[in-house]
Design a protein around this motif. Structure first.
Motif, PDB file in Angstrom:
ATOM      1  N   LYS A  13       0.826  -1.222   0.000  1.00 12.96           N
ATOM      2  CA  LYS A  13       0.000   0.000   0.000  1.00 12.96           C
ATOM      3  C   LYS A  13       0.855   1.264   0.000  1.00 12.96           C
ATOM      4  O   LYS A  13       0.412   2.323  -0.420  1.00 12.96           O
ATOM      5  N   LEU A  14       2.093   1.127   0.481  1.00 14.21           N
ATOM      6  CA  LEU A  14       2.994   2.290   0.515  1.00 14.21           C
ATOM      7  C   LEU A  14       3.774   2.439  -0.797  1.00 14.21           C
ATOM      8  O   LEU A  14       4.613   3.321  -0.907  1.00 14.21           O
ATOM      9  N   GLY A  15       3.550   1.531  -1.745  1.00 18.32           N
ATOM     10  CA  GLY A  15       4.161   1.749  -3.056  1.00 18.32           C
ATOM     11  C   GLY A  15       5.005   0.621  -3.604  1.00 18.32           C
ATOM     12  O   GLY A  15       5.480   0.716  -4.735  1.00 18.32           O
ATOM     13  N   ALA A  16       5.227  -0.456  -2.830  1.00 15.77           N
ATOM     14  CA  ALA A  16       5.993  -1.581  -3.383  1.00 15.77           C
ATOM     15  C   ALA A  16       5.198  -2.203  -4.535  1.00 15.77           C
ATOM     16  O   ALA A  16       3.964  -2.160  -4.539  1.00 15.77           O
ATOM     17  N   ALA A  17       5.922  -2.773  -5.501  1.00 14.79           N
ATOM     18  CA  ALA A  17       5.234  -3.354  -6.657  1.00 14.79           C
ATOM     19  C   ALA A  17       4.793  -4.778  -6.349  1.00 14.79           C
ATOM     20  O   ALA A  17       3.729  -5.217  -6.762  1.00 14.79           O
ATOM     21  N   LYS A  18       5.631  -5.502  -5.596  1.00 13.40           N
ATOM     22  CA  LYS A  18       5.343  -6.915  -5.337  1.00 13.40           C
ATOM     23  C   LYS A  18       5.879  -7.293  -3.958  1.00 13.40           C
ATOM     24  O   LYS A  18       6.937  -6.801  -3.546  1.00 13.40           O
ATOM     25  N   ALA A  19       5.167  -8.145  -3.265  1.00 13.93           N
ATOM     26  CA  ALA A  19       5.643  -8.607  -1.959  1.00 13.93           C
ATOM     27  C   ALA A  19       5.555 -10.127  -1.890  1.00 13.93           C
ATOM     28  O   ALA A  19       4.646 -10.741  -2.454  1.00 13.93           O
ATOM     29  N   PHE A  20       6.527 -10.696  -1.183  1.00 20.97           N
ATOM     30  CA  PHE A  20       6.516 -12.119  -0.855  1.00 20.97           C
ATOM     31  C   PHE A  20       6.334 -12.190   0.658  1.00 20.97           C
ATOM     32  O   PHE A  20       7.086 -11.533   1.391  1.00 20.97           O
ATOM     33  N   ALA A  21       5.356 -12.958   1.111  1.00 19.42           N
ATOM     34  CA  ALA A  21       5.105 -13.081   2.544  1.00 19.42           C
ATOM     35  C   ALA A  21       5.259 -14.548   2.908  1.00 19.42           C
ATOM     36  O   ALA A  21       4.542 -15.398   2.373  1.00 19.42           O
ATOM     37  N   VAL A  22       6.227 -14.844   3.789  1.00 21.48           N
ATOM     38  CA  VAL A  22       6.473 -16.254   4.132  1.00 21.48           C
ATOM     39  C   VAL A  22       6.486 -16.428   5.646  1.00 21.48           C
ATOM     40  O   VAL A  22       6.765 -15.495   6.395  1.00 21.48           O
ATOM     41  N   ASP A  23       6.189 -17.625   6.071  1.00 21.82           N
ATOM     42  CA  ASP A  23       6.163 -17.927   7.496  1.00 21.82           C
ATOM     43  C   ASP A  23       6.384 -19.431   7.656  1.00 21.82           C
ATOM     44  O   ASP A  23       6.334 -20.177   6.672  1.00 21.82           O
ATOM     45  N   ASN A  24       6.641 -19.875   8.905  1.00 24.41           N
ATOM     46  CA  ASN A  24       6.743 -21.320   9.123  1.00 24.41           C
ATOM     47  C   ASN A  24       5.471 -21.858   9.778  1.00 24.41           C
ATOM     48  O   ASN A  24       5.427 -22.997  10.199  1.00 24.41           O
ATOM     49  N   ASP A  25       4.439 -21.009   9.881  1.00 21.88           N
ATOM     50  CA  ASP A  25       3.200 -21.400  10.541  1.00 21.88           C
ATOM     51  C   ASP A  25       2.047 -21.304   9.538  1.00 21.88           C
ATOM     52  O   ASP A  25       1.779 -20.216   9.007  1.00 21.88           O
ATOM     53  N   PRO A  26       1.350 -22.413   9.273  1.00 23.53           N
ATOM     54  CA  PRO A  26       0.247 -22.375   8.294  1.00 23.53           C
ATOM     55  C   PRO A  26      -0.826 -21.337   8.644  1.00 23.53           C
ATOM     56  O   PRO A  26      -1.455 -20.775   7.749  1.00 23.53           O
ATOM     57  N   GLN A  27      -1.038 -21.077   9.954  1.00 24.83           N
ATOM     58  CA  GLN A  27      -2.054 -20.080  10.331  1.00 24.83           C
ATOM     59  C   GLN A  27      -1.693 -18.697   9.795  1.00 24.83           C
ATOM     60  O   GLN A  27      -2.563 -17.886   9.474  1.00 24.83           O
ATOM     61  N   ALA A  28      -0.395 -18.419   9.725  1.00 25.31           N
ATOM     62  CA  ALA A  28       0.041 -17.113   9.222  1.00 25.31           C
ATOM     63  C   ALA A  28      -0.265 -16.991   7.736  1.00 25.31           C
ATOM     64  O   ALA A  28      -0.672 -15.928   7.263  1.00 25.31           O
ATOM     65  N   VAL A  29      -0.091 -18.091   7.001  1.00 32.27           N
ATOM     66  CA  VAL A  29      -0.380 -18.061   5.560  1.00 32.27           C
ATOM     67  C   VAL A  29      -1.871 -17.793   5.356  1.00 32.27           C
ATOM     68  O   VAL A  29      -2.270 -16.927   4.565  1.00 32.27           O
ATOM     69  N   THR A  30      -2.710 -18.496   6.118  1.00 35.91           N
ATOM     70  CA  THR A  30      -4.160 -18.298   6.002  1.00 35.91           C
ATOM     71  C   THR A  30      -4.530 -16.855   6.348  1.00 35.91           C
ATOM     72  O   THR A  30      -5.291 -16.203   5.631  1.00 35.91           O
ATOM     73  N   ALA A  31      -3.972 -16.350   7.459  1.00 38.91           N
ATOM     74  CA  ALA A  31      -4.319 -14.991   7.907  1.00 38.91           C
ATOM     75  C   ALA A  31      -3.860 -13.956   6.884  1.00 38.91           C
ATOM     76  O   ALA A  31      -4.584 -13.001   6.584  1.00 38.91           O
ATOM     77  N   THR A  32      -2.665 -14.148   6.330  1.00 35.88           N
ATOM     78  CA  THR A  32      -2.143 -13.170   5.373  1.00 35.88           C
ATOM     79  C   THR A  32      -3.008 -13.131   4.110  1.00 35.88           C
ATOM     80  O   THR A  32      -3.345 -12.052   3.608  1.00 35.88           O
TER      81      THR A  32
END
Ligand SMILES: C[S@@+](CC[C@H](N)C(=O)[O-])C[C@H]1O[C@@H](n2cnc3c(N)ncnc32)[C@H](O)[C@@H]1O
Length: 300
Positions: A179-198
């Protein structure tokens, strides 16, 4: 519930007696049981699937108001409690959902950014507003480490860059970055709940699918999907941040920026040393005993 409320009994106990005490209280007519910290002991980042408990626990049991609780107080097995239970207390009924919601208000981060729960109107419709409710994964902006990362993203993000949010939790940093202007983001975690929430939070914030790639670090294709970017932000704890140093460094383009948070201020020196071969990190912010480090990757 009768008389617009409940009666509450509170017991001091320890983790090994929770199950027996809970079962026994339900047998005695308890309607609900909750556990609270009884010694101000912080529970830092649980691992995936872990539900750690405090060592000193206050167990709170709710009963209907008509019941005589004196027998329960007299008969609670003494080996399960560490002190005599307090006298029963009347707890008036209230709109629990509203009471809980009142704790979360829009929060301003940096200059342009606001984190707004879904039930509040954004105070500044022209600001960069992120719609985010408290959920299963860490990251609502109320924690000082998240707040510092958001302020840092607001201050330093360059338009059109790609970024990695390593340990994304709710996805708040990746979503803010986009939202601040990045073109693309990768969001990673080791917890499946974080993937669902993201993924859920990205959808609520109308983030385009092609702008955000969300996955588990353990996925077989994770390495192939993560390419070096201009900005890596990781808000984890000092131990994992140190262990992850070679991994995070490989994900930054030469000259790219690294933002680290989740370390206590006294851990800053050790972490700066751990990253010294690749990045000259400096303490950029400090808040409530936590420090945020940032720096540019040195040329190879
Ligand atoms: C403190 S939360 C930060 C969440 C969010 N980025 C924020 O700033 O509020 C740390 C997150 O890192 C994740 N995490 C911890 N160790 C990790 C590791 N080794 N690899 C990937 N994710 C990790 C946790 O599951 C958690 O979601």
């Amino acid at each position: 519930m009768t008389d617009a409320g409940w009666q509450e009994l509170r017991f001091n106990t320890t983790p090994n007696h929770i199950d027996s005490l809970e079962d026994w209280l339900f047998e005695q007519g308890a309607l609900a049981v909750t556990l609270e910290d009884n010694a101000d002991e912080p529970l830092l980042e649980p691992g995936p699937g872990e539900t750690p408990l405090w060592q000193n626990i206050k167990l709170v049991a709710l009963f209907e108001t008509g019941l005589d609780l004196s027998q329960i107080l007299a008969e609670v097995p003494s080996q399960w409690v560490t002190a005599s239970a307090e006298e029963a207390k009347f707890v008036p009924d209230q709109d629990w959902e509203r009471a809980w919601m009142a704790d979360f208000e829009p929060l301003q981060m940096g200059n342009r950014l606001w984190i707004c729960p879904s039930w509040c109107e954004p105070p500044d419709p022209n600001a960069v507003n992120i719609n985010l409710d408290p959920g299963l994964a860490f990251g609502t902006g109320t924690h000082p480490t998240t707040a510092m990362c958001l302020a840092e993203l607001d201050a330093s993000i360059k338009h059109g860059i790609n970024l990695i949010d390593y340990g994304c939790g709710s996805g708040i940093l990746a979503i803010a970055g986009l939202k601040l202007g990045a073109a693309k983001a990768f969001a990673v975690d080791n917890d499946p709940q974080a993937v669902t929430a993201t993924l859920d939070n990205a959808q609520r914030n109308a983030i385009a699918e092609e702008q955000l790639d969300v996955f588990l670090v353990s996925q077989t294709d994770a390495k192939a999907r993560l390419r070096p970017v201009e900005l890596v932000v990781a808000n984890i704890l000092a131990g994992p941040l140190e262990a992850l140093a070679p991994t995070l460094i490989d994900l930054i383009k030469p000259g790219g920026r690294l933002i680290l948070a989740g370390l206590l201020s006294e851990q800053a020196v050790g972490l700066i040393a751990a990253y010294k071969p690749w990045v000259t990190l400096t303490a950029v912010q400090e808040k409530e005993g936590w420090t945020l480090l940032a720096g540019e990757k040195l040329p190879e």
